[in-house]
Enzyme design. Structure first.
Site, PDB file in Angstrom:
ATOM      1  N   HIS A 122      12.181   2.421  -3.523  1.00  0.00           N
ATOM      2  CA  HIS A 122      11.973   1.572  -2.824  1.00  0.00           C
ATOM      3  C   HIS A 122      13.732   0.658  -3.568  1.00  0.00           C
ATOM      4  CE1 HIS A 122      11.154  -3.420  -2.897  1.00  0.00           C
ATOM      5  NE2 HIS A 122       9.744  -2.511  -2.427  1.00  0.00           N
ATOM      6  N   ASP A 199      11.059   3.928 -11.701  1.00  0.00           N
ATOM      7  CA  ASP A 199       9.893   2.747 -11.701  1.00  0.00           C
ATOM      8  C   ASP A 199       8.660   2.293 -11.987  1.00  0.00           C
ATOM      9  OD1 ASP A 199       9.920   0.885  -9.539  1.00  0.00           O
ATOM     10  OD2 ASP A 199      10.795   0.945  -8.092  1.00  0.00           O
ATOM     11  N   GLN A 202       4.236   0.910  -8.993  1.00  0.00           N
ATOM     12  CA  GLN A 202       3.184   1.143  -8.070  1.00  0.00           C
ATOM     13  C   GLN A 202       2.308   1.945  -9.493  1.00  0.00           C
ATOM     14  OE1 GLN A 202       1.605   0.340  -5.114  1.00  0.00           O
ATOM     15  NE2 GLN A 202       4.103  -0.463  -4.580  1.00  0.00           N
ATOM     16  N   LYS A 225       1.362  -7.641  -8.420  1.00  0.00           N
ATOM     17  CA  LYS A 225       0.659  -6.025  -8.012  1.00  0.00           C
ATOM     18  C   LYS A 225      -0.314  -5.250  -8.942  1.00  0.00           C
ATOM     19  CE  LYS A 225       5.056  -4.156  -5.839  1.00  0.00           C
ATOM     20  NZ  LYS A 225       4.700  -4.304  -4.296  1.00  0.00           N
ATOM     21  N   CYS A 364      10.399  -0.738   2.618  1.00  0.00           N
ATOM     22  CA  CYS A 364      11.910  -1.416   1.526  1.00  0.00           C
ATOM     23  C   CYS A 364      12.376   0.245   1.240  1.00  0.00           C
ATOM     24  CB  CYS A 364      11.577  -2.319   0.365  1.00  0.00           C
ATOM     25  SG  CYS A 364      11.046  -4.276   0.468  1.00  0.00           S
TER      26      CYS A 364
END
Length: 406
Positions: A122, A199, A202, A225, A364
């Site tokens: 991202h 990261d 998600q 999220k 993104c």
């Protein structure tokens, strides 16, 4: 017993209609909806409990501080972290990665030092490293994914060299749904003395996460999220790395003493939490994470795997639909294009007329789109409250779009 009907009742927005159709919300990869317990917690915090934190001695300030700080412990438990002082609260993953780039990267990286990224990162895990490339001469090395969207950990390990100082990779692709074997990557990096950032924006939504088992140095998450408020989030920072960092945002709370000719910093994690924080947002995030853990992250993961398998079967039956990312153990995230000239924005607009909310664009992920040879895709991303019936409605809407554009 996972009762998705009961869970849906917890989310008031799911009962509304859009364009005269029941809402089918499949844009969870961008931002998830909020359960009533989170909405109530936010309302109560503003209506009955609001005050600034840390600096007051009165009842409301103490109450707000207690509730705000309790979220730090909840986040630590959610991520499998034993020491809650390794949790820095912030506005989300973007702030977390920038904190690492400025607080760790700038003091510790020099011209020629290398940062390894995967091509499916991202922009939040790309742009801060470009700042260091432009301003300090750091070199970015890219690792590609294969035709299924799989990121081979051995390819990442092979890219590690004597000048590699940081590996920053996603745990789960927001476009392809690919789940990355970050544990193998982090173990190899640690053996070589290389710092790792994973990261978690998600992955933390869709599966149980234990950062101590993963073995990474940094792991950021985003609250909106995770069924929590926008403007909330956190980053796990290993204490060894905290000791190597400098604050880059100055203000209240992150200082111990301020004089005309001298400033001394507070201890971590407060050193990285300057100014009045998102008090109510973080309180809401704590409630959201408690809600998720109450349902059970394994249960959520199992439900979404069933949705993934059902959606894969239904979408595979559309021979004019091209799905990007086909790894067997991917998350319930499907990015796709239609054969022909139909643009993703046009497809999304048709789906919206049927009440189906998806995302359209580059998501993104410019380098990934370049790698795939695409300008944009539509993305349907599923969450804990989605159902097989909603998959059917997605397919019906796609068939309408295909009929219109064929």
């Amino acid at each position: 017993m996972y009762d998705v009907t009961e869970i849906r009742r917890d989310f008031p927005i799911l009962s509304r209609e859009v364009n005269g159709k029941p809402l089918v919300y499949l844009d969870n990869g961008a931002s998830a909806q909020k359960p009533q317990v989170v909405i109530d917690a936010i309302t109560r915090a503003y209506a009955e409990e609001y005050a600034n934190v840390h600096r007051g001695l009165h009842y409301l300030s103490n109450l707000a501080t207690e509730k705000y700080e309790s979220t730090r412990g909840i986040i630590a438990r959610f991520l499998g972290v034993r020491d809650e002082d390794e949790i820095v609260m912030n506005t989300g993953t973007t702030m977390g990665i920038n904190t690492v780039a400025y607080g760790w990267g700038m003091p510790n990286l020099q011209a020629g030092d290398e940062i390894i990224l995967s091509v499916m990162e991202h922009h939040a895990n790309i742009v801060p490293w470009h700042f260091l490339r432009e301003r300090q001469g750091v070199v970015i090395k890219w690792v590609d994914v294969d035709s299924t969207g799989y990121l081979d950990p051995e390819a990442v390990i092979a890219a590690m060299g004597p000048k590699t100082k940081l590996v920053a990779v996603t745990h789960l692709s927001n476009v392809l749904g690919t789940v990355v074997d970050v544990k193998t990557i982090c173990q190899a990096a640690r053996e070589r003395g290389i710092v790792t950032l994973v990261d978690g924006s998600q992955a933390a939504v869709h599966m149980p996460v234990n950062v101590e088992e993963i073995g990474c140095d940094f792991y950021p998450i985003t609250g909106h999220k995770l069924y929590g408020p926008s403007g909330s989030g956190a980053i796990y920072m290993r204490k060894e790395r905290m000791a190597e960092m400098q604050p880059f945002v100055g203000g209240g709370d992150m200082i111990r003493e301020v004089h005309k000719d001298e400033v001394t910093w507070n201890d971590a994690p407060m050193m990285f939490e300057a100014g009045t924080p998102g008090i109510v947002q973080q309180i809401g995030l704590g409630v959201a994470l408690d809600y998720m853990m109450g349902i059970g992250m394994e249960n959520i993961a199992d439900h979404e795997k069933k949705l993934r398998d059902y959606a894969r079967t239904r979408l595979d039956g559309l021979n004019w639909l091209q799905v990007q990312g086909t790894t067997p153990d991917k998350a319930a995230i499907f990015s796709f294009t239609l054969d022909g000239a139909a643009h993703a924005h046009d497809i999304s607009t048709i789906l919206d007329k049927k009440g189906v909310a998806v995302r359209a664009g580059q998501h993104c992920t410019g380098p990934l789109m370049d790698h795939l040879g695409l300008t944009a895709t539509c993305r349907a991303s599923f969450g804990m409250y989605n159902t097989e019936e909603e998959v059917d409605k997605l397919v019906d809407a796609l068939e309408l779009a295909h009929d219109l554009f064929a």
